[in-house]
Design an enzyme around this catalytic site. Structure first.
Site, short mmCIF file in Angstrom:
data_model
loop_
_atom_site.label_atom_id
_atom_site.label_comp_id
_atom_site.label_asym_id
_atom_site.label_seq_id
_atom_site.Cartn_x
_atom_site.Cartn_y
_atom_site.Cartn_z
N GLU A 71 -32.66 -15.18 -8.38
CA GLU A 71 -31.55 -14.40 -9.17
C GLU A 71 -31.05 -13.20 -8.51
O GLU A 71 -29.86 -13.01 -8.47
CB GLU A 71 -31.89 -14.06 -10.82
CG GLU A 71 -31.95 -15.15 -11.72
CD GLU A 71 -33.37 -16.22 -11.48
OE1 GLU A 71 -34.31 -15.74 -10.66
OE2 GLU A 71 -33.38 -17.03 -12.08
N HIS A 81 -35.79 -17.85 -24.26
CA HIS A 81 -34.44 -18.91 -24.20
C HIS A 81 -33.61 -18.42 -25.55
O HIS A 81 -32.88 -19.24 -26.07
CB HIS A 81 -34.87 -20.17 -24.36
CG HIS A 81 -35.63 -20.84 -22.95
ND1 HIS A 81 -36.93 -20.45 -22.61
CD2 HIS A 81 -35.12 -21.04 -21.81
CE1 HIS A 81 -37.22 -21.03 -21.50
NE2 HIS A 81 -36.31 -21.40 -21.18
#
Ligand SMILES: Cc1ncc(C[n+]2csc(CCOP(=O)(O)OP(=O)(O)O)c2C)c(N)n1
Ligand SMILES: [Mg+2]
Length: 804
Positions: free
Chosen positions: A527, A594
């Site tokens: 990332e 999530h």
């Protein structure tokens, strides 16, 4: 800005002509003397802190010789010699930065906003438009966190790959000439321990981009010696497995000594050629460098270096060795070199003095004006003695700074609170004018000030008609991205699983097959460098959408967004921009990693970016359309649970825009205002329907963007009508709900319209538990909202709404 030094292109060998060598010698000495004098300036109290490039001069001269027009640098605080050698830093500018001179002409890198040793060229014209980057030497704007210059280096190099391989970009010759530009990175030996370095190295090896990373190895990281930093004590040995072979792609790795002029010139020349011609990344490990003055002005290296080491550093000083080289090659006589040194020394002194004079001139003038105005006000005041004393004290300040002047003026205005006369008004007006100037000096350019700022992008409403069909939210996005890939050659998208399968929710499904691997690309799981890849390509004029697969994983990239992207315009005072769009998805789905909604974290760390929180994919597509017309960096957080929900397909997809900073009223009501965003919009709407049945009319407002926030005061107007407000989201308590409350209560002056205590609704403070029950007991539910709204109404009117 000094004139650009013409370095001939297409050289077949390094330039060892007498003139070139002596020019390098002069630059080396100029840089060294600037370092020596710089340290003294700090100790004299004329600057707060100093970090210098002494001991690293020779390698940087070699890098400058290999650096060509259109190339980019992304480096760190030791690179002054390089910047001087390419003609992008004069000694005067160097000292202007040391003193923190806020005039952009005096200090073009940061207009006095960054401590010394933070270099940058200005890629933008004053109106924020791009300069012709292929006609100038370019340096990305430096930042202080060690190794944080690496991720964007990847993007700067990757842009060349795109320009070379992507046919649609062939015509942008102001941005690239067939991808011939090399991205040159520099990093200290100790900083190579950072994860950002290794992540960048790996990605560059995989992607085969034209990047040359130089490690300036002086065997220390402040006081900590090399044995504590690097496996095997050598970065080139530690990463030998990345080296390319006959059959496998990888890095070219070169090792060279920091005092060996010829070796350095050859190393950098070859590195540049390999990277430029073959698009192969190169690592140059420059060893045996020194720090003649230690790490910085914060301490002396005698505390931690042995006598032997200090002796070695003196003996192997690169400029002494350079001098020996010149003499032994009979390029010049000792007398000539002595004469050069004397000239350089005098010149450095002169430029330093000019920088100081220019810096202090403005402040002295302000001081003089303030002094006279306070004196004048004192004459007519009952508090004459104390005011005269203030003015006199101010005039006696040694090396005054702006704070001395302004804080005295503010104290004087306070002292004059019982007076009312012309001279007090004059003083106050002067202060007001200074406030504006100081805003420009110290606070401007957090957001774009160009005509492409998000607030200037015209709204085009989505069009629906009888024939508008209902399709999945993800298909709306897919059709939008298809349209944009077709119509905007600078636009491309990348991230984990974005390429072949078109992202984990298929908003790019089929688009790689249609537009090719350079438009819609897969990346490995990294990332921080996905963000860097985006920043670097955006710095070169492209329009990347970098995907972070889930909002919960943004943390890996958050540092780069905060330290580099969000403050880029600010720290260069509008000299650079990188309008990168981060695409991610969050809020409700499943479990701890999530379904995050850490919006408070984002809002606190990403001031300088636009933060979009669309409630559905139709809004998201309109936001992307707005952002792609603008020149600001942004993050768009789509609703994780929204891709399969049905939405009406607008007929002008790709063309309609969503205005930034303008909330939408989703339901009108007179009793209470509930302000929310993202996935919570549906939940609040459901609760509002239930409350309607109980006789409570809720006005539901979707803020749409958290930064900018409700620039037209729409929420305030609603509160004036309902006199009650709740701010609801699914961040932790005190997160973005508290932010929204602060924005409305402080900026929209609604406090006096409130008949009930303003409230927030948020998630539980822990991360959400797994599964639907975990979600229900962790995040705000319809019942939570119904009950909280009801409670407010119960307190206001217990007769109509009795206690439950
Ligand atoms: C992320 C981060 N941690 C710590 C620091 C403080 N710091 C500044 S320079 C430095 C040492 C860097 O050493 P090296 O990479 O070898 O570069 P050198 O100064 O020796 O050229 C440290 C720890 C920082 N700037 N950033
Ligand atoms: Mg070091």
């Amino acid at each position: 800005m000094a004139e650009v030094k013409p370095i001939p292109k297409n050289q077949n060998s390094p330039n060892f002509s007498k003139a070139a060598v002596l020019e390098d010698f002069r630059t080396a000495l100029m840089s060294r003397h600037a370092s020596l004098v710089g340290r003294k300036e700090v100790f004299m109290g004329k600057a707060k802190f100093g970090i210098f490039g002494d001991g690293k001069e020779l390698a940087q001269l070699a890098m400058a010789r290999a650096f060509q027009i259109g190339d980019f640098r992304s480096g760190y605080y030791r690179d002054q010699t390089f910047m001087m050698a390419i003609g992008e830093l004069t000694v005067q500018e160097y000292f202007a930065q040391l003193y923190a001179h806020t005039n952009v002409n005096a200090e073009p890198a940061s207009a006095g906003r960054l401590m010394n040793g933070h270099f940058a060229t200005r890629s933008l014209n004053e109106d924020g438009s791009w300069k012709e980057l292929t006609k100038m030497y370019n340096s990305a704007a430096d930042i202080s966190p060690t190794a944080a210059q690496m991720p964007k280096l990847l993007g700067l190099a990757y842009a060349s790959k795109l320009f070379r391989g992507n046919k649609g970009l062939k015509n942008f010759s102001d941005l690239s000439i067939n991808g011939n530009e090399v991205a040159w990175g520099t990093i200290g030996n100790a900083s190579t321990s950072e994860g950002l370095f290794f992540e960048t190295i790996n990605a560059a090896g995989v992607m085969q981009v034209p990047m040359v990373i130089s490690v300036w190895d002086d065997a220390y990281g402040i006081s900590v010696p090399q044995e504590y930093h690097t496996t095997k004590g050598s970065i080139s040995e530690a990463i030998a497995g990345f080296e390319r072979t006959e059959s496998q792609k990888g890095f070219e790795i070169i090792k060279v000594k920091g005092w060996d002029y010829e070796g350095l010139m050859n190393a950098f020349f070859n590195a540049g050629k390999i990277a430029r011609d073959e698009h192969v990344p190169v690592l140059i490990h420059v060893v045996e460098m020194t720090q003649p003055q230690g790490h910085s002005t914060s301490g002396s290296h005698e505390r931690y270096k042995s006598t032997e080491r200090l002796k070695w550093e003196k003996e192997w000083d690169c400029i002494s060795k350079f001098r020996e080289y010149i003499l032994s090659s009979e390029i010049a006589s000792p007398e000539t070199l002595d004469k050069i040194e004397a000239e350089i020394k005098a010149d450095v002194k002169k430029q330093k003095e000019t920088a100081w004079a220019e810096f202090s001139k403005e402040i002295k003038a302000e001081l003089q004006e303030a002094f006279s105005l306070i004196k004048k006000a004192a004459e007519n005041s009952t508090r004459k003695v104390i005011l005269t004393q203030m003015a006199d004290e101010l005039s006696r300040t040694l090396n005054p700074i702006r704070k001395d002047v302004i804080s005295t003026v503010r104290k004087a205005i306070l002292t004059l609170r019982f007076d009312s006369n012309e001279s007090k008004i004059e003083l106050k007006n002067w202060y007001k004018a200074q406030e504006e100037k100081n805003h420009d000096r110290y606070n401007s350019h957090l957001y774009s000030e160009s005509k492409w700022g998000v607030l200037n992008i015209e709204e085009v409403k989505p069009r629906f008609d009888d024939k508008s069909i209902l399709i999945d939210g993800r298909e709306i996005l897919q059709k939008y991205f298809d349209y944009t890939l077709e119509n905007n050659p600078k636009f491309f998208a990348f991230g984990e699983d974005v390429g072949k399968i078109g992202d984990v929710n298929q908003a790019f499904a089929g688009l790689q097959a249609k537009y090719g691997e350079l438009r819609v690309s897969d990346t490995s799981i990294r990332e921080a460098t996905i963000v860097g890849q985006g920043i670097g390509t955006a710095l070169r004029g492209l329009r990347p959408v970098a995907e972070i697969q889930y909002l919960d994983y943004l943390l890996y990239g958050l540092q780069m967004l905060s330290d580099d992207l969000a403050c880029l315009q600010y720290r260069t005072k509008g000299g650079q921009k990188a309008p990168l769009i981060i695409r991610t998805r969050g809020h409700r789905l499943e479990g701890v990693w999530h379904s995050g909604s850490p919006m408070g974290m984002i809002l606190s760390s990403l001031r300088g970016m636009v933060v979009c929180v669309p409630r559905d994919m139709t809004q998201a597509a309109g936001m992307y359309a707005t952002l792609l017309q603008a020149d600001e960096p942004a993050i768009v957080i789509e609703c994780l649970n929204g891709y399969r929900l049905k939405e009406k397909l607008p007929s002008n997809l790709g063309e309609y825009t969503v205005p930034m900073g303008r909330p939408d009223i989703l339901r009108e009501g007179n009793d209470i205002t509930v302000v929310t965003y993202g996935s919570m919009c549906r939940i609040v709407m459901e609760a509002a329907a239930e409350l309607g049945e109980l006789g409570i009319e809720v006005e539901v407002i979707d803020v749409q963007t958290l930064l900018p926030f409700d620039v037209h005061g729409i929420i305030g107007e609603s509160i004036k009508k309902t006199n009650r407000v709740i701010f609801a989201d699914e961040d932790v308590p005190g997160g973005a709900s508290a932010y929204m409350m602060q924005q409305v209560l402080e900026n929209q002056e609604v406090f006096r319209y409130l008949d009930s205590e303003p409230m927030t609704i948020a998630s539980k403070p822990h991360r959400p538990a797994y599964s639907s029950d975990g979600d229900y007991f962790s995040k705000p539910s319809v019942e939570d909202i119904v009950e909280k709204v009801y409670k407010v109404m119960n307190e206001a009117n217990p007769k109509s709404f009795p206690t439950l």
